[in-house]
Scaffold this motif. Structure first.
Motif, short mmCIF file in Angstrom:
data_model
loop_
_atom_site.label_atom_id
_atom_site.label_comp_id
_atom_site.label_asym_id
_atom_site.label_seq_id
_atom_site.Cartn_x
_atom_site.Cartn_y
_atom_site.Cartn_z
N LYS A 11 0.83 -1.21 0.00
CA LYS A 11 0.00 0.00 0.00
C LYS A 11 0.86 1.26 0.00
O LYS A 11 0.56 2.23 -0.70
CB LYS A 11 -0.94 -0.01 1.20
CG LYS A 11 -1.99 -1.11 1.15
CD LYS A 11 -2.89 -1.09 2.38
CE LYS A 11 -3.93 -2.19 2.32
NZ LYS A 11 -4.81 -2.20 3.51
N ARG A 15 2.25 1.79 -3.52
CA ARG A 15 1.28 2.39 -4.45
C ARG A 15 1.10 3.88 -4.17
O ARG A 15 0.98 4.69 -5.10
CB ARG A 15 -0.06 1.65 -4.35
CG ARG A 15 -0.01 0.23 -4.90
CD ARG A 15 -1.40 -0.36 -5.09
NE ARG A 15 -2.09 -0.57 -3.82
CZ ARG A 15 -1.99 -1.68 -3.09
NH1 ARG A 15 -1.20 -2.66 -3.48
NH2 ARG A 15 -2.67 -1.81 -1.97
N LEU A 16 1.09 4.25 -2.90
CA LEU A 16 0.93 5.66 -2.54
C LEU A 16 2.09 6.50 -3.08
O LEU A 16 1.89 7.53 -3.73
CB LEU A 16 0.85 5.78 -1.02
CG LEU A 16 0.55 7.15 -0.40
CD1 LEU A 16 -0.07 6.97 0.98
CD2 LEU A 16 1.80 8.02 -0.28
N TYR A 17 3.32 6.06 -2.79
CA TYR A 17 4.49 6.83 -3.22
C TYR A 17 4.68 6.78 -4.73
O TYR A 17 5.15 7.76 -5.33
CB TYR A 17 5.75 6.33 -2.52
CG TYR A 17 5.87 6.80 -1.08
CD1 TYR A 17 5.99 8.15 -0.78
CD2 TYR A 17 5.86 5.88 -0.03
CE1 TYR A 17 6.11 8.58 0.53
CE2 TYR A 17 5.97 6.30 1.29
CZ TYR A 17 6.09 7.66 1.56
OH TYR A 17 6.20 8.09 2.86
N ARG A 54 2.44 6.85 -6.97
CA ARG A 54 1.57 7.87 -7.58
C ARG A 54 2.18 9.26 -7.48
O ARG A 54 1.86 10.14 -8.29
CB ARG A 54 0.20 7.86 -6.90
CG ARG A 54 -0.67 6.65 -7.21
CD ARG A 54 -2.13 6.91 -6.86
NE ARG A 54 -2.32 7.20 -5.44
CZ ARG A 54 -2.53 6.28 -4.51
NH1 ARG A 54 -2.56 4.99 -4.84
NH2 ARG A 54 -2.72 6.61 -3.24
#
Length: 244
Positions: free
Chosen positions: A207, A210-212, A214
């Motif tokens: 998770k 995926r956050l970084y 983006r």
């Protein structure tokens, strides 16, 4: 933008020599020369591969080999993973026309393809920042590996010829190996402070990735984030004079 020097085609555990040869040929057709093989399960310089490559033999001979995907991505600042399967992971799939212009902004970019028999695993997808799916007939959506590469490199060539690239970023993008180093540092630190537990670390870190991803981190931003982690580690380290 020079496709030959900026775009790397990465094949993870390719099993078919005929596919590797066909990929070398279509890469030569479209002006790409950086072929990278991760733990190949066939002979990429054998007779079958050379027969399919035809005049793309120099691409085969110049291909580099690595034991694992992180090593294959060293030197790149961006990575796009190709996938078509539902892996119960919340990925945003983009079409070739949507995502491939990102390859033309000037940063060294890898386009990653999985093995013929399984595609890319969830762990391998973690190393990419964006995800490409090729729209196809839902009654038979699976493309052959060489066909999938051909679709992508054709689109790349057309984009480069039509000058449709997005203007390059003004800040220096972080290298993928530096971002991976940050993820390893982050996981280690979060385990130390108890935010992560060993049995849930893999899912939680996916998770965070995926956050970084983006955010398209720059070199300076990765350095800033690692500085925070070093300060956290200093803060939790027992200091001289602390009570036993």
């Amino acid at each position: 933008m020079n496709l030959a020097t900026n775009v790397r085609i990465v094949l993870v555990e390719p099993a078919g020599a005929l596919n590797v040869g066909a990929i070398a040929r279509v890469m030569k057709n479209m002006g790409l020369y950086q072929l990278v093989l991760v733990n190949p399960q066939c002979d990429p310089l054998g007779e079958e591969a050379r027969r399919m490559a035809v005049h793309g033999g120099e691409v085969l001979e110049g291909a580099t080999r690595f034991e694992n995907l992180p090593e294959a991505l060293e030197g790149c600042q961006r990575a796009i993973a190709t996938t078509a399967r539902d892996r119960h992971v919340p990925l945003t799939l983009e079409t070739p026309k949507q995502v491939l212009p990102w390859c033309l902004e000037g940063s060294p970019t890898a386009l990653i393809f999985g093995p013929e028999y399984r595609g890319l695993s969830n762990q391998e997808l973690n190393y990419a920042q964006r995800f490409l799916g090729i729209p196809s007939n839902p009654e038979y959506p699976s493309l052959n590996l060489a066909q999938a590469v051909a679709v992508c490199v054709y689109e790349l060539y057309q984009l480069s010829q039509n000058n449709l690239a997005v203007p390059p970023q003004t800040t220096e993008a972080a290298r993928l190996e530096d971002i991976e180093g940050y993820y390893q540092h982050l996981e280690s630190t979060l385990l130390k402070i108890g935010y992560l537990q060993p049995h849930t670390a893999t899912a939680r870190m996916a998770k965070f990735r995926r956050l970084y991803n983006r955010a398209s981190l720059s070199h300076d931003e990765v350095a800033l984030l690692r500085g925070i982690l070093r300060q956290v580690e200093w803060a939790i380290k027992p200091q001289a004079g602390d009570a036993e």
